[in-house]
Write a protein that holds these residues in place. Structure first.
Motif, short mmCIF file in Angstrom:
data_model
loop_
_atom_site.label_atom_id
_atom_site.label_comp_id
_atom_site.label_asym_id
_atom_site.label_seq_id
_atom_site.Cartn_x
_atom_site.Cartn_y
_atom_site.Cartn_z
N VAL A 118 0.83 -1.21 0.00
CA VAL A 118 0.00 0.00 0.00
C VAL A 118 0.86 1.25 0.00
N GLU A 269 -5.44 2.94 5.89
CA GLU A 269 -6.42 1.86 5.72
C GLU A 269 -7.75 2.38 5.18
N PRO A 273 -6.06 2.64 -2.40
CA PRO A 273 -5.05 1.59 -2.58
C PRO A 273 -5.17 0.45 -1.56
N ALA A 274 -5.41 0.80 -0.30
CA ALA A 274 -5.56 -0.24 0.71
C ALA A 274 -6.78 -1.10 0.43
#
Length: 300
Positions: A118, A269, A273-274
């Protein structure tokens, strides 16, 4: 053939068949009532142990605080095992000790690798400012990782996921445990609805899939703890809106980018992307559990 085809990794799911969960009228209601009772029993005993023991040492005592969190995790595991033995008339195979080290190790590797991936995306596209800080004590970060990894996984996967699965089947259990895990973060600093949905989709589903695949909670524990430790200590980013303490780097989202892309002040988070990386891992684990017959066969 993959390593997960062996009995070392995939074990039968034991949802509870005897005692309070014996077959008969209203077993779904008994399972739900037991889920609520066991959830709060583990939470109260574990967190109370952590609070009481934490007060025995100064907050500045890293080893003392770590010992308090380790003991609170052991108390949570012990209370869970004893309660299941008494109420369900079985020893809980979902926390069996024999597969602990190999499955926990794999979970730790997966959790750490996912977060590194990430942040590699974040750095590549200039979404984060990542600055090395040098050596830093890891006591607080390890303590928090142990508490979140062990205690939350007992409550969310061994209790809630398992017993809702017992009541209504796997798909309702996946949705319910993921939703509670995601929206349980709403009281955290800088939380948003998008952050809660992101955590539910990326982590709630993935951690449930690891449990379904292995029949144990250890891979989920490892992935959860390693993700938080890597995020809070190695990269020094916010963890669910909070501070993990001293870190060897400092990572801050660049303000010119939208929060849904970076996670903003809540932490990576809550980023796209996460969500993409963890959801891909969660889908892969779910498919592997499906192919292993963990959903299709009748639970033991």
């Amino acid at each position: 053939m993959t390593m997960f085809d062996s009995a070392r990794w995939t074990h039968p799911l034991h949802l509870g068949e005897r005692g309070f969960l014996h077959p008969g009228p209203l077993r779904w209601l008994r399972a739900l009532g037991w889920a609520v009772a066991l959830f709060f029993l583990v939470a109260i005993t574990s967190f109370s142990t952590s609070d009481v023991l934490g007060k025995l040492w100064p907050k500045t005592s890293g080893p003392g605080q770590l010992a308090a969190h380790i003991l609170s995790a052991l108390v949570g595991l012990g209370i869970y095992a004893l309660a299941v033995r008494l109420a369900e008339k079985r020893w809980p195979s979902e926390i069996a000790l024999r597969p602990l080290l190999p499955q926990l190790s794999v979970g730790l590797l997966i959790g750490g690798a996912m977060f590194v991936a990430v942040m590699a995306v974040m750095a590549t596209f200039g979404l984060y400012d990542i600055q090395p800080q040098g050596a830093a004590p890891a006591w607080r970060a390890v303590s928090k990782a142990i508490q979140s990894g062990f205690v939350e996984e007992i409550m969310l996967r061994a209790v809630l996921l398992r017993l809702v699965w017992r009541a209504f089947g796997p798909w309702v259990a996946f949705i319910a445990s993921a939703a509670l895990f995601g929206f349980g973060h709403m009281p955290n600093p800088n939380a948003t609805v998008f952050a809660a949905v992101a955590i539910a989709l990326e982590a709630g589903i993935m951690l449930a899939a690891f449990y379904a695949l292995t029949g144990r909670i250890w891979m989920s524990v490892g992935a959860h703890a390693a993700w938080n430790f890597t995020q809070g200590y190695l990269f020094g980013a916010a963890v669910s809106g909070g501070d993990f303490g001293p870190a060897i780097a400092r990572s801050v989202a660049r303000p010119q980018f939208p929060e849904w892309l970076t996670g903003g002040a809540f932490g990576p988070e809550a980023s796209l992307p996460a969500m993409a990386i963890c959801s891909a891992v969660g889908v892969a684990a779910t498919v592997m559990a499906w192919r292993a017959g963990q959903f299709a066969k009748s639970p033991t």
